[in-house]
Design an enzyme around this catalytic site. Structure first.
Site, PDB file in Angstrom:
ATOM      1  CB  SER A   1     -52.677 -25.505 -19.048  1.00 24.46           C
ATOM      2  OG  SER A   1     -50.991 -25.940 -20.046  1.00 24.46           O
TER       3      SER A   1
ATOM      4  CD  GLU B   1     -46.453 -25.389 -23.115  1.00 29.16           C
ATOM      5  OE1 GLU B   1     -46.011 -25.291 -24.623  1.00 29.16           O
ATOM      6  OE2 GLU B   1     -47.165 -25.241 -22.866  1.00 29.16           O
TER       7      GLU B   1
ATOM      8  CG  HIS C   1     -48.490 -23.172 -17.821  1.00 27.66           C
ATOM      9  ND1 HIS C   1     -48.368 -22.764 -19.957  1.00 27.66           N
ATOM     10  CD2 HIS C   1     -48.830 -24.291 -16.770  1.00 27.66           C
ATOM     11  CE1 HIS C   1     -48.822 -25.033 -19.232  1.00 27.66           C
ATOM     12  NE2 HIS C   1     -48.776 -25.494 -18.339  1.00 27.66           N
TER      13      HIS C   1
ATOM     14  CE  LYS D   1     -52.344 -22.097 -21.198  1.00 26.94           C
ATOM     15  NZ  LYS D   1     -52.328 -21.633 -22.333  1.00 26.94           N
TER      16      LYS D   1
ATOM     17  NE  ARG E   1     -25.461   2.577 -19.344  1.00 23.45           N
ATOM     18  CZ  ARG E   1     -26.652   2.453 -18.447  1.00 23.45           C
ATOM     19  NH1 ARG E   1     -26.155   3.252 -17.094  1.00 23.45           N
ATOM     20  NH2 ARG E   1     -27.783   3.580 -18.469  1.00 23.45           N
TER      21      ARG E   1
ATOM     22  CG  ASN F   1     -68.089 -22.627 -34.199  1.00 25.41           C
ATOM     23  OD1 ASN F   1     -67.326 -22.701 -33.887  1.00 25.41           O
ATOM     24  ND2 ASN F   1     -67.674 -22.417 -35.924  1.00 25.41           N
TER      25      ASN F   1
END
Length: 490
Positions: A135, A197, A193, A190, A453, A39
């Site tokens: 996840s 969610e 996903h 992801k 248009r 870290n």
């Protein structure tokens, strides 16, 4: 820093000791892997190896050089750091210590376009790059997340035993992890996903709002409703935790915790990215996008409080059979939930075509059946739908989901009507119904839009009595001439 002197060379390294990083490391160690960790703030490494990691097959490292030196070949380094600049910075620090064939894994919520770029750049240097969605939050990371890896496929044999070893397992033992596709495919899946969610959470919040404000129910009265819902078709992680949230009391006041939380929602950007990708690819995901906008509106709390004092709405109150309405609300949430997933999978299909990813939608549904935030019972039905018809255009066309939505349609419409009557906002639930009605509509009013248009911009139009792909222009005023603008379709 104290650590076991008998810890063997590491199978994988993890950089980043926030909640997800720490728990993934502990998960890996519990499955028999040796893990090196680092870290940027080295004191966190000390705290971790002397605390939660003590006595486990976990090596604490004080710098990147030590981290790289502790790894077996090919080196596997997983970054669990903030998306964006931090990922590129750590890649730059790692590169001098890596050799061709080594693997860098980005396990954060990176934008898929960044993953496409990094896969290409690192391939040119002989380094294999994997961009993987993870996840499940804190609990999932520790006990078994859903993992969605993509990138350089040459890396998959080396990371597969670890990823599938730590991933959640469904009832038949299959891991909620499989190779998704090239370059940015894993992070795109992801992202979608997370977009689904957003939609799921907003739907549940709208049901809660209708119960609380429309029916006057307390948290204690709502809690068993969500518990019951979780025993049937709506069985899912988000319904389950909603029931637990409603049962939680503030220890100081005895008040339901949910009643003490300010109604101003945060977001980290993945829902917005999903909506932006849908716009770029020309895919309608209105329900997911409305869920993002709902969070934006919640954030302007002071404005809403001020507006509530001057803007008036209906004074109607609910008069009817509460039990019957709750049953209708259940069906409305389920039907709207199906629409949210339908939109998400349409976006996945468009991206698969655009980027030549060859996504396997049934396998994606399987990966989402366990470990992740949107895990739900009916994902098994989604897998069956795509197993039967891999080219299925929309989940709403599958016989199972078509039957469910047909049965739910009347209750769903009644709930939307009641919400409008009571003046209670239901952006996701209402938009889901509009999406359903739009998708089943053989003729939308876009013919008038195209005429408009063409009138003001000579943008041309197609005709119902001519083959598709032929474009026409009308001189609507008699003064416009025959020159037309270029035509394009998103």
């Amino acid at each position: 820093m104290s650590q076991s002197p008998k810890v063997p060379p590491a199978d994988i390294a993890v950089v980043g000791l926030a909640v997800m990083g720490e728990n993934l490391i502990l998960n890996m160690a519990s499955k028999g892997f040796t893990v090196a960790c680092f870290n940027r703030t080295v004191s966190k490494v000390d705290d971790f190896v002397n605390g939660r990691a003590k006595g486990k097959t976990i090596l604490g490292c004080r710098d990147i050089a030590q981290l790289a030196a502790s790894l077996k070949a090919p080196r596997r380094v997983m970054l669990m750091v903030k998306a964006g600049k931090a990922v590129d910075e750590f890649i730059a620090q790692l590169l001098p210590h890596l050799t061709p064939g080594d693997i860098i894994i980005d396990g954060g919520n990176s934008h898929y376009q960044d993953t496409i770029r990094r896969t290409r750049e690192l391939k040119a240097r002989g380094i294999l790059f994997v961009g993987t969605g993870v996840s499940g939050g804190e609990e999932g990371a520790l006990h078994g997340p859903s993992i969605m890896p993509g990138g350089n496929a040459d890396a998959w044999p080396s990371v597969k035993p670890i990823f599938q070893g730590i991933a959640a397992k469904v009832d038949d033992g299959a891991p909620c992890c499989e190779w998704v596709g090239p370059d940015g495919a894993g992070h795109f899946v992801k992202m979608v996903h997370n977009g689904i969610e957003y939609g799921d959470m907003q739907l549940i919040c709208e049901a809660y709002h209708l119960m609380a404000q429309g029916l006057g129910m307390s948290a204690a009265e709502m809690q068993p409703v969500f518990t019951e819902w979780n025993r049937g078709a709506l069985d899912s992680y988000l319904i389950e935790i909603t029931s637990e949230i409603l049962a939680k009391l503030d220890p100081e006041t005895g008040t339901p915790m949910v009643d003490l939380i300010l109604d101003a929602a945060g977001q980290k950007g993945t829902g917005k990215w999903t909506s932006q990708a849908a716009l770029d690819l020309g895919v309608g995901t209105p329900q997911i996008t409305e869920a993002v906008f709902a969070r934006c509106l919640s954030a302007i709390k002071d404005e809403r409080v001020a507006a509530s004092k001057v803007l008036k709405g209906p004074r109607a109150t609910f008069r009817g059979d509460r039990k019957r309405f709750l049953a209708q609300l259940h069906d409305a949430v389920y039907a709207a939930k199906i629409c949210s997933y339908a939109q998400g999978f349409q976006l996945l299909r468009a991206a698969s075509q655009e980027y030549a990813w060859d996504l396997k939608f049934g396998e994606i549904a399987l990966m989402w059946r366990g470990g992740c935030i949107i895990r739900a019972q009916f994902l098994g039905e989604i897998k069956k739908a795509f197993d039967k018809r891999p080219d299925l255009a929309n989940l709403l066309l599958d016989p199972y989901f078509r039957k469910v939505v047909a049965k739910a349609q009347s209750p769903w419409r009644n709930v939307v009507k009641m919400a409008v009557k009571l003046g209670i906002p239901i952006p996701a639930m209402g938009t889901a119904l509009t999406y359903y009605d739009s998708y089943r509509c053989a003729r939308l009013p876009a013919n008038l839009l195209q005429a408009q248009r063409d009138y003001f911009g000579a943008h041309t139009y197609e005709r119902v009595d001519k083959p598709r792909g032929q474009f026409f222009h009308t001189d609507w005023t008699g003064q416009g001439g025959k020159t037309a603008a270029s035509t394009y379709t998103v």
